[in-house]
Every structure is written in C-alpha cells, then in structure tokens.
Design a protein around this motif. Sequence first.
Motif, PDB file in Angstrom:
ATOM      1  N   SER A   7       0.790  -1.224   0.000  1.00 56.88           N
ATOM      2  CA  SER A   7       0.000   0.000   0.000  1.00 56.88           C
ATOM      3  C   SER A   7       0.828   1.282   0.000  1.00 56.88           C
ATOM      4  CB  SER A   7      -0.942   0.012   1.204  1.00 56.88           C
ATOM      5  OG  SER A   7      -0.185  -0.095   2.394  1.00 56.88           O
ATOM      6  N   GLN A   8       2.126   1.138   0.157  1.00 55.65           N
ATOM      7  CA  GLN A   8       3.001   2.322   0.219  1.00 55.65           C
ATOM      8  C   GLN A   8       3.842   2.385  -1.057  1.00 55.65           C
ATOM      9  OE1 GLN A   8       4.536   0.161   3.344  1.00 55.65           O
ATOM     10  NE2 GLN A   8       4.093   1.617   4.979  1.00 55.65           N
ATOM     11  N   PRO A   9       3.490   3.214  -2.019  1.00 60.00           N
ATOM     12  CA  PRO A   9       4.281   3.282  -3.253  1.00 60.00           C
ATOM     13  C   PRO A   9       5.694   3.808  -3.000  1.00 60.00           C
ATOM     14  CG  PRO A   9       2.148   4.315  -3.548  1.00 60.00           C
ATOM     15  CD  PRO A   9       2.300   4.040  -2.079  1.00 60.00           C
ATOM     16  N   GLU A  10       5.823   4.725  -2.034  1.00 58.09           N
ATOM     17  CA  GLU A  10       7.136   5.310  -1.771  1.00 58.09           C
ATOM     18  C   GLU A  10       7.248   5.697  -0.299  1.00 58.09           C
ATOM     19  OE1 GLU A  10       9.181   7.814  -4.768  1.00 58.09           O
ATOM     20  OE2 GLU A  10       9.150   9.367  -3.242  1.00 58.09           O
ATOM     21  N   MET A  11       8.456   5.478   0.243  1.00 62.21           N
ATOM     22  CA  MET A  11       8.735   5.890   1.618  1.00 62.21           C
ATOM     23  C   MET A  11      10.125   6.499   1.658  1.00 62.21           C
ATOM     24  SD  MET A  11       7.302   2.754   3.905  1.00 62.21           S
ATOM     25  CE  MET A  11       7.369   3.717   5.411  1.00 62.21           C
ATOM     26  N   SER A  12      10.295   7.450   2.571  1.00 68.41           N
ATOM     27  CA  SER A  12      11.595   8.098   2.706  1.00 68.41           C
ATOM     28  C   SER A  12      11.903   8.252   4.190  1.00 68.41           C
ATOM     29  CB  SER A  12      11.572   9.475   2.031  1.00 68.41           C
ATOM     30  OG  SER A  12      12.810  10.120   2.159  1.00 68.41           O
TER      31      SER A  12
ATOM     32  N   THR B 155       9.357   0.438   8.396  1.00 65.83           N
ATOM     33  CA  THR B 155       8.545  -0.763   8.197  1.00 65.83           C
ATOM     34  C   THR B 155       7.763  -0.652   6.900  1.00 65.83           C
ATOM     35  OG1 THR B 155       8.337  -1.159  10.575  1.00 65.83           O
ATOM     36  CG2 THR B 155       6.728  -2.220   9.135  1.00 65.83           C
ATOM     37  N   LEU B 156       7.912  -1.653   6.049  1.00 67.81           N
ATOM     38  CA  LEU B 156       7.189  -1.718   4.783  1.00 67.81           C
ATOM     39  C   LEU B 156       6.034  -2.710   4.925  1.00 67.81           C
ATOM     40  CD1 LEU B 156      10.204  -1.926   2.293  1.00 67.81           C
ATOM     41  CD2 LEU B 156       9.223   0.074   3.421  1.00 67.81           C
TER      42      LEU B 156
END
Lengths: 115, 119
Positions: B7-12, B20-21
Amino acid sequence: DSGVTQTPKHLITATGQRVTLRCSPRSGDLSVYWYQQSLDQGLQFLIQYYNGEERAKGNILERFSAQQFPDLHSELNLSSLELGDSALYFCASSFSEGLAGETQYFGPGTRLLVL
Amino acid sequence: AQTVTQSQPEMSVQEAETVTLSCTYDTSESNYYLFWYKQPPSRQMILVIRQEAYKQQNATENRFSVNFQKAAKSFSLKISDSQLGDTAMYFCAFMALSYSGGGADGLTFGKGTHLIIQP
C-alpha cells in the motif's frame, strides 16, 4: 552475483519480429522460471521448467514459448512482437521444483525494447 | 488466484532510522511461502528474507526482520539502522505450493515500495 546468467543484456527490435532470450541457471539448479517486469503489469510470472519439463504456467501469452534443454539452460522465445512487450525479462533458478518454497535466484535480466 | 498488496508506493527515511514496509496478501491456499526481494537501481532482484507460512516464528536476517500475521494475512518488513545502500524498490512476494499444475506456481509479486534512505 547470483550465479544465474542471461543473454543478451539489451535487445532492441521492431514490431512483428521474433527474439530469443537465453538463461543459464546456477550450477546444480534444476528449475528455471521466467518473469516479465513492465511498468504496466509489474512483475509477472510467465513459466517454469524443471529438469526439462514444463511445470507451471503463469500469464504467458500464446506468442511466447519457452523450453529447457538437457544441459538445463533455458530459452524464452517471443514472436510477433508488439510495443507492449517492451519490458525487463528475468530468469530465476532454484534447486528443485519449488515444492519446498526454496529461494529463487534471479539473473540480471534482459531489457527488451520493441520499436 | 493469489494477490499481494503493497500500500506504500514510496517511503523516505533518514539514515539510521527504522522503517517498516507493509504487505498484505490474499489466498485460499494453506501451504505457502512469503518473500521480500530488493531491487536496487542496478535492477538486480536480491532476496532479502523468506518466511514459511507454517512457522510461527518471524524470520530475521541481520537488520531485516518480518512481522508475519497469518490470520490477518499480513507480512511486513522492518529494516533497522537503515543505510544508504538500502535505497531500492522492495517487493513482497508469495508462492503457493499448489499441486494443481503438477508443482509449485511461480512467485506472485506486489507492485513494490520505493524506499529512499536520506543521508
């Protein structure tokens, strides 16, 4: 380096043409899997061969075919190419036919561009 | 058919932080395996961690660990002490041990999460 080799690294061709992608699995691995990675479809499983026999089929088009030879290398044949076939094609290998969920080791991929 | 959702296209995050992905999956199979693969800019697919569904204990590989919640069909990846080299696309993948095709099916992948580690 996973030990899986794929040739060629890059391929540029025209619509309607036919190409062959080659994969050599890691030493000792009997299964070869083919995957396609495209912007539209993401990573998709195409087909699996185990010790020369087709084992499982995914979203492989009828224009695509594969085989695994007695020396265990595999070839993926793509024919009547369309613009939408442009993608990164991965080969992966594992020791057995996958019933133990063993790790699949991926090759570096072949980037196909259809113009 | 199995589906995998990230659900997370991008994280920084900042270097040295924990991230946590998320990954959820849907299946009617009872025997399966779950994987996290990393794809750096080189495009090479690299296995990060593997979990057997029949094992209750969460898998751990150095700075990488998973939180496997079978009933919730959730399989998140935690990266501790993140490093610049962790910058990559991360794919959650599922493999069902279905005998319908005479063997196991291939991996079903999620769409991926692009993780960026900031210095």
